[in-house]
Design a protein around this motif. Structure first.
Motif, PDB file in Angstrom:
ATOM      1  N   GLY A 116      47.236  -8.413  49.713  1.00  0.00           N
ATOM      2  CA  GLY A 116      47.729  -8.373  51.082  1.00  0.00           C
ATOM      3  C   GLY A 116      49.114  -7.783  51.235  1.00  0.00           C
ATOM      4  N   GLY A 117      49.567  -7.024  50.249  1.00  0.00           N
ATOM      5  CA  GLY A 117      50.903  -6.418  50.332  1.00  0.00           C
ATOM      6  C   GLY A 117      52.041  -7.351  49.969  1.00  0.00           C
ATOM      7  N   THR A 118      51.708  -8.602  49.579  1.00  0.00           N
ATOM      8  CA  THR A 118      52.776  -9.581  49.310  1.00  0.00           C
ATOM      9  C   THR A 118      53.524  -9.277  48.006  1.00  0.00           C
ATOM     10  N   ALA A 119      52.855  -8.677  47.028  1.00  0.00           N
ATOM     11  CA  ALA A 119      53.529  -8.374  45.756  1.00  0.00           C
ATOM     12  C   ALA A 119      54.697  -7.421  45.981  1.00  0.00           C
ATOM     13  N   LEU A 120      54.449  -6.340  46.721  1.00  0.00           N
ATOM     14  CA  LEU A 120      55.530  -5.395  47.023  1.00  0.00           C
ATOM     15  C   LEU A 120      56.558  -6.005  47.962  1.00  0.00           C
ATOM     16  N   LEU A 121      56.101  -6.850  48.886  1.00  0.00           N
ATOM     17  CA  LEU A 121      57.018  -7.485  49.828  1.00  0.00           C
ATOM     18  C   LEU A 121      58.063  -8.322  49.098  1.00  0.00           C
ATOM     19  N   TYR A 122      57.609  -9.175  48.179  1.00  0.00           N
ATOM     20  CA  TYR A 122      58.550 -10.019  47.448  1.00  0.00           C
ATOM     21  C   TYR A 122      59.359  -9.212  46.429  1.00  0.00           C
ATOM     22  N   ALA A 123      58.761  -8.131  45.913  1.00  0.00           N
ATOM     23  CA  ALA A 123      59.500  -7.272  44.978  1.00  0.00           C
ATOM     24  C   ALA A 123      60.665  -6.583  45.678  1.00  0.00           C
ATOM     25  N   SER A 124      60.530  -6.346  46.983  1.00  0.00           N
ATOM     26  CA  SER A 124      61.597  -5.678  47.729  1.00  0.00           C
ATOM     27  C   SER A 124      62.882  -6.501  47.771  1.00  0.00           C
ATOM     28  N   GLN A 125      62.756  -7.813  47.578  1.00  0.00           N
ATOM     29  CA  GLN A 125      63.946  -8.679  47.630  1.00  0.00           C
ATOM     30  C   GLN A 125      64.876  -8.472  46.446  1.00  0.00           C
ATOM     31  N   VAL A 126      64.322  -7.926  45.366  1.00  0.00           N
ATOM     32  CA  VAL A 126      65.166  -7.620  44.210  1.00  0.00           C
ATOM     33  C   VAL A 126      66.151  -6.505  44.556  1.00  0.00           C
ATOM     34  N   LEU A 127      65.748  -5.628  45.470  1.00  0.00           N
ATOM     35  CA  LEU A 127      66.593  -4.493  45.845  1.00  0.00           C
ATOM     36  C   LEU A 127      67.652  -4.863  46.875  1.00  0.00           C
ATOM     37  N   LYS A 128      67.490  -6.013  47.502  1.00  0.00           N
ATOM     38  CA  LYS A 128      68.360  -6.384  48.622  1.00  0.00           C
ATOM     39  C   LYS A 128      69.833  -6.438  48.227  1.00  0.00           C
ATOM     40  N   ASP A 129      70.102  -6.945  47.030  1.00  0.00           N
ATOM     41  CA  ASP A 129      71.491  -7.120  46.599  1.00  0.00           C
ATOM     42  C   ASP A 129      72.007  -5.975  45.734  1.00  0.00           C
ATOM     43  N   MET A 130      71.200  -4.945  45.555  1.00  0.00           N
ATOM     44  CA  MET A 130      71.626  -3.806  44.742  1.00  0.00           C
ATOM     45  C   MET A 130      72.545  -2.904  45.557  1.00  0.00           C
ATOM     46  N   LYS A 131      73.711  -2.605  45.004  1.00  0.00           N
ATOM     47  CA  LYS A 131      74.680  -1.746  45.681  1.00  0.00           C
ATOM     48  C   LYS A 131      75.099  -0.618  44.741  1.00  0.00           C
ATOM     49  N   PHE A 132      75.317   0.560  45.319  1.00  0.00           N
ATOM     50  CA  PHE A 132      75.735   1.716  44.531  1.00  0.00           C
ATOM     51  C   PHE A 132      76.991   2.316  45.148  1.00  0.00           C
ATOM     52  N   ASP A 133      77.788   2.925  44.284  1.00  0.00           N
ATOM     53  CA  ASP A 133      79.022   3.548  44.771  1.00  0.00           C
ATOM     54  C   ASP A 133      78.717   4.787  45.611  1.00  0.00           C
ATOM     55  N   LYS A 134      77.680   5.520  45.214  1.00  0.00           N
ATOM     56  CA  LYS A 134      77.335   6.732  45.940  1.00  0.00           C
ATOM     57  C   LYS A 134      76.483   6.385  47.156  1.00  0.00           C
ATOM     58  N   PHE A 135      76.841   6.960  48.281  1.00  0.00           N
ATOM     59  CA  PHE A 135      76.157   6.660  49.537  1.00  0.00           C
ATOM     60  C   PHE A 135      74.677   7.044  49.482  1.00  0.00           C
ATOM     61  N   ASP A 136      74.380   8.220  48.895  1.00  0.00           N
ATOM     62  CA  ASP A 136      72.992   8.698  48.839  1.00  0.00           C
ATOM     63  C   ASP A 136      72.103   7.731  48.067  1.00  0.00           C
ATOM     64  N   GLN A 137      72.610   7.216  46.960  1.00  0.00           N
ATOM     65  CA  GLN A 137      71.823   6.278  46.160  1.00  0.00           C
ATOM     66  C   GLN A 137      71.573   4.983  46.928  1.00  0.00           C
ATOM     67  N   ASP A 138      72.580   4.525  47.638  1.00  0.00           N
ATOM     68  CA  ASP A 138      72.449   3.288  48.414  1.00  0.00           C
ATOM     69  C   ASP A 138      71.413   3.466  49.524  1.00  0.00           C
ATOM     70  N   VAL A 139      71.416   4.618  50.169  1.00  0.00           N
ATOM     71  CA  VAL A 139      70.430   4.906  51.211  1.00  0.00           C
ATOM     72  C   VAL A 139      69.025   4.932  50.617  1.00  0.00           C
ATOM     73  N   GLY A 140      68.898   5.526  49.432  1.00  0.00           N
ATOM     74  CA  GLY A 140      67.599   5.590  48.768  1.00  0.00           C
ATOM     75  C   GLY A 140      67.039   4.213  48.469  1.00  0.00           C
ATOM     76  N   VAL A 141      67.891   3.308  48.014  1.00  0.00           N
ATOM     77  CA  VAL A 141      67.452   1.940  47.722  1.00  0.00           C
ATOM     78  C   VAL A 141      66.996   1.242  48.993  1.00  0.00           C
ATOM     79  N   ARG A 142      67.720   1.431  50.096  1.00  0.00           N
ATOM     80  CA  ARG A 142      67.339   0.799  51.363  1.00  0.00           C
ATOM     81  C   ARG A 142      65.988   1.344  51.852  1.00  0.00           C
ATOM     82  N   ILE A 143      65.741   2.638  51.627  1.00  0.00           N
ATOM     83  CA  ILE A 143      64.466   3.231  52.037  1.00  0.00           C
ATOM     84  C   ILE A 143      63.315   2.599  51.261  1.00  0.00           C
ATOM     85  N   VAL A 144      63.492   2.466  49.936  1.00  0.00           N
ATOM     86  CA  VAL A 144      62.452   1.861  49.105  1.00  0.00           C
ATOM     87  C   VAL A 144      62.239   0.405  49.502  1.00  0.00           C
ATOM     88  N   GLU A 145      63.331  -0.299  49.792  1.00  0.00           N
ATOM     89  CA  GLU A 145      63.229  -1.716  50.197  1.00  0.00           C
ATOM     90  C   GLU A 145      62.387  -1.854  51.464  1.00  0.00           C
TER      91      GLU A 145
END
Length: 253
Positions: A116-145
């Motif tokens: 039901g999509g729950t595996a990816l849904l809960y996996a997205s929470q791992v990305l929530k606290d990930m931060k990058f110095d480069k703006f482009d990388q940070d935007v990419g992580v938010r898109i995947v989340e």
């Protein structure tokens, strides 16, 4: 087995070297033997020989082929007969059975996760606290989340529910075993309810989507079909235009 190792050659082979079976189906890719007439003792003896060969061989390729042979000899073959009212229905059922078999094989390879999509849904929470110095990388992580939440939202929305509300409730509960049963419209333990996905399917879908998205970004150009803005014009018999819906009756012929 006819080979030089056991002192036999194809030229000297006779019927005594062959076994028998109730049915053999040969295609360009596979040979399926049904209801072999070999005794249990002979089959077990052959299995023991293959297991010993697997332990003694140093070739990974040969070991893989021996393991496949071991699985085919020790496993069984099932025949599934599909029926239906017409050819369209039969083909639909056959496609569903094929999908189920492929999903089962994938689950046997790498295991299962709640569906039901729950595996990816809960996996997205791992990305929530990930931060990058480069703006482009940070935007990419938010898109995947955000993208990881879409399958669950889409399933709920297709069932007539509010995807964002359900996703918010699941994340609020924080129990990774709980998901939303779209058919019944309630929150359940997904594994206990039998709503599961093979890990291989989820992983492959995620990897393929990532590759396609990356390709689209780096390509800098895409080709799409230009929508036709011309209004649909009825073809003859103006008063009978409403009969267009009868096109669905084609399956009755």
């Amino acid at each position: 087995v006819i080979s030089d190792e056991v002192g036999t050659k194809l030229e000297t082979a006779n019927l005594s070297h062959l076994g028998s079976a109730k049915r053999i189906t040969i295609s360009k890719d596979d040979t399926v033997v049904l209801d072999g007439m070999g005794t249990k003792e002979e089959i077990e003896e052959r299995l023991s020989f293959i297991r010993a060969s697997i332990e003694n061989t140093t070739s990974e390729y040969e070991k893989e082929k021996l393991q496949e042979r071991l699985a085919k000899l020790s496993g069984g073959v099932a025949v599934i007969k599909v029926g239906g009212a017409n050819e369209t229905e039969v083909n639909e059922i056959k496609d569903r059975i094929t999908d189920a078999l492929n999903a089962t094989r994938a689950a046997a390879d790498e295991g299962i996760v709640p569906g039901g999509g729950t595996a990816l849904l809960y996996a997205s929470q791992v990305l929530k606290d990930m931060k990058f110095d480069k703006f482009d990388q940070d935007v990419g992580v938010r898109i995947v989340e955000r993208a990881c939440k879409v399958p669950c939202q889409t399933i709920v929305r297709n069932a007539g529910g509010e995807g964002a509300v359900v996703v918010g409730e699941l994340l609020k509960r924080g129990d990774t075993s709980i998901g939303f049963d779209a058919q019944e419209g309630k929150y359940v333990n997904m594994v206990e309810a039998g709503i599961i996905d093979p890990v291989k399917v989820v992983r492959t879908a995620f990897v393929d989507a990532t590759r396609i998205a990356s390709l689209m970004i780096t390509t800098e150009a895409m080709i799409v079909d230009l929508p036709d803005d011309k209004p649909d014009t009825p073809s003859g018999g103006g008063g009978m235009g409403g009969m267009g819906g009868m096109g669905g009756m084609g399956g009755m012929f």
